[in-house]
Enzyme design. Structure first.
Site, PDB file in Angstrom:
ATOM      1  N   HIS A   6       0.835  -1.209   0.000  1.00 53.35           N
ATOM      2  CA  HIS A   6       0.000   0.000   0.000  1.00 53.35           C
ATOM      3  C   HIS A   6       0.869   1.258   0.000  1.00 53.35           C
ATOM      4  CE1 HIS A   6      -3.342  -2.690   0.811  1.00 53.35           C
ATOM      5  NE2 HIS A   6      -4.177  -1.686   0.670  1.00 53.35           N
ATOM      6  N   LYS A  55      -9.492  -9.038   7.282  1.00 59.82           N
ATOM      7  CA  LYS A  55     -10.160  -9.404   8.530  1.00 59.82           C
ATOM      8  C   LYS A  55     -10.219  -8.205   9.459  1.00 59.82           C
ATOM      9  CE  LYS A  55      -6.287 -11.137  11.296  1.00 59.82           C
ATOM     10  NZ  LYS A  55      -6.406 -10.337  12.529  1.00 59.82           N
TER      11      LYS A  55
END
Lengths: 201, 351
Positions: free
Chosen positions: A39, A105
């Site tokens: 990222h 998650k």
């Protein structure tokens, strides 16, 4: 649980909008992994991947255990990693690359939830720690990018998956199961600790 | 908590992080320690102790490397029986057909597959934390080197993920070792054998750990048992599903910041079904377990009746000015293993 919805990548805008919080889905097709270092690398320069179809594809927050084989790679363990760390970046990533699904998650925050709505994408929760169950849904490792720069757990693995199971916990209509659970547990928490301030008799 | 140990600067030294991880790891491992005094010193030590009976030194670096590698494999691939029982009980508590119950089914199936194929339960094989009790006169250096080398070997064979990142350069050397990694604590035990406790603690759960100082005005938490419980419960609430619920909580009140965390983490070596010998702490553990589960966060934070599998606590002395509460969260995949190495060289593994 309602019937499992089968999805194939790349997802169509309609398929995404049809998904609602609480839907169980199974994904088949190509997905890519990406987590913290990737990222960071993305937002720094938005590298292009002309040979990959990222628009409508699915990004998986995962740092797998892989083994190099004679003719490629095998995934020894591949469950999701905690997604919230990507909260500062994910909205831009969705806007730039056009991912229609984010698998991870723990859920994500309001910025990502807004991006899901704006660009038509969903957050798909996979079961944390279920690395064996999930690795078996990966039928092939198609390739890997940025391996030298950021290492095995952080690299961009291009995976072919079959019936990869997830739960829609944040949809493209502004609904988040995580917000819901947080709110209900907050009410219980407040009650359990009482309202008394420190120092009060 | 993680002091830089002697062997750890090595990855930094092999500065050009060569393109392939495996050979690099191997070189770094094999060359430096061997030619040094380690084997000789260890051998001498051992010779003094029980030389006549033993063919090879069971407490030497070489033997321990093998034992620790096997210990890492067991911890990474096989769930402790008490944790499996807790997961099965939690499954029974959830409504048939609920997302929570289905999730427990997957967790249990996952542990079965991992053990069957000897593969990691979770891809985040965590930070290895070795707590080693040694008999008098054993080389601590040999133990530390064995733990580092075992971590490298288990990483190479895929039982551990290459999980160590050099924080200064952001490079992953690929061999699982680094400054302060693995964590190795050695102390002198009472027995003639060497006993090792190991946990592998993943990053997601480590991230939701907390440390706070009492009093805490917002929570109405004073410097007392009641205040401690409020702070621990808040940590459970704040973790939501992010630490891979249902989790196991280790907490410690008192101590300085560093030892407080360490003591909290050491609670994770305990079995879930043990009872704290201190009745006050035992009552705190029971109450926090009950209240934590009342929060309804459930497995993965999906909502459900089981948010925690266990709560284990301890305390340390504190300075008059300090009152720290340290909370550590272990994911449902509580990876824990132990081994006893006897002077005969016999090894007894347990979980």
């Amino acid at each position: 649980m309602s019937a499992v919805k089968k999805l194939t990548t790349p997802l169509t805008p309609k398929a995404v909008r049809d998904l609602r919080k609480g839907d169980a889905v199974e994904i088949t097709g190509t997905i890519v992994t990406g987590r913290d270092a990737l990222h960071k690398l993305w937002i720094k320069g938005w590298p292009e991947y002309p040979d990959l179809t990222l628009r409508g594809s699915v990004l998986y927050h995962c740092g797998p255990v892989v083994r190099k084989e004679k003719d490629g790679w095998s995934m020894l363990a591949a469950g999701p990693t905690t997604s919230i760390r990507e909260e500062p970046y994910e909205a831009s990533v969705i806007a730039h690359y056009g991912f229609a699904g984010i698998i991870g998650k723990g859920g994500m925050g309001p910025k990502t939830l807004a991006a899901l709505k704006e660009y038509g994408a969903v957050y798909l929760h996979a079961i944390g720690g279920a690395a064996q169950v999930l690795a078996r849904k990966i039928v092939r490792v198609q390739g890997v990018r940025h391996l030298e720069e950021i290492g095995v757990p952080e690299a961009m693995w291009i995976l072919e998956v079959k019936d990869f199971p997830c739960l829609v916990t944040m949809d493209s209509h502004g609904e988040s199961l995580h917000e819901e659970v947080k709110k209900s547990s907050r009410a219980i928490f407040d009650e359990l600790i009482g309202k008394k301030k420190a120092g009060a008799a | 908590m993680a002091k830089p140990k002697r062997p750890t600067p090595k990855p930094a030294r092999k500065a050009p992080p060569s393109k392939k991880q495996k050979p690099a790891a191997r070189q770094a491992v094999k060359q430096p320690p061997r030619p040094k005094k380690a084997p000789k010193a260890a051998a001498k030590q051992a010779a003094k102790k029980t030389a006549p009976k033993r063919p090879a030194d069971p407490f030497g670096e070489k033997a321990l490397t093998q034992v620790f590698t096997e210990l890492l494999r067991r911890a990474a691939t096989s769930i402790p029986p008490d944790v499996l029982v807790a997961l099965e009980k939690a499954r029974e508590r959830e409504e048939p057909g609920s997302v929570a119950r289905d999730t427990f089914d997957v967790l249990i199936e996952n542990t079965r597959l991992a053990k069957q194929d000897s593969r990691p339960i979770c891809q985040d094989t965590g930070m290895p934390f070795f707590e080693v009790a040694i008999p008098r006169g054993i080389s601590i250096g040999a133990i530390e080197r064995a733990a580092v080398e075992a971590t490298r070997q288990a990483t190479k064979t895929g039982f551990l993920r290459p999980n160590s990142v050099d924080t200064l350069t952001n490079k992953n050397p690929g061999d699982g070792a680094g400054r302060g990694m693995p964590i190795v604590h050695v102390h002198e035990g009472k027995g003639k054998g060497l006993s090792v406790q190991l946990i592998l603690k993943g990053g997601g759960s480590e991230n939701v750990g907390t440390q706070s100082a009492l009093p805490n005005v917002d929570l109405g938490a004073d410097r007392d048992i009641d205040g401690v419980k409020k702070v621990v419960l808040e940590a459970i609430f704040n973790a939501q599903g992010k630490g891979c619920a249902p989790g196991v909580i280790g907490f410690c009140f008192g101590g300085d910041r560093a030892n407080g965390y360490n003591e909290a983490k050491k609670q994770l070596f305990r079995k879930l079904d043990d009872t704290n010998p201190d009745p006050t702490i035992a009552a705190m553990e029971a109450e926090l377990l009950e209240k934590g589960n009342l929060l309804g966060i459930g497995p993965m934070g999906y909502g459900g009746k089981t948010t925690l599998l266990g709560v284990k606590g301890s305390y340390l002395a504190r300075l008059p000015a300090c009152y720290f509460v340290s909370v550590t969260y272990m994911c449902w995949a509580t990876r824990r293993a132990a081994v006893e190495v006897l002077p005969s060289g016999k090894t007894v593994y347990s979980q």
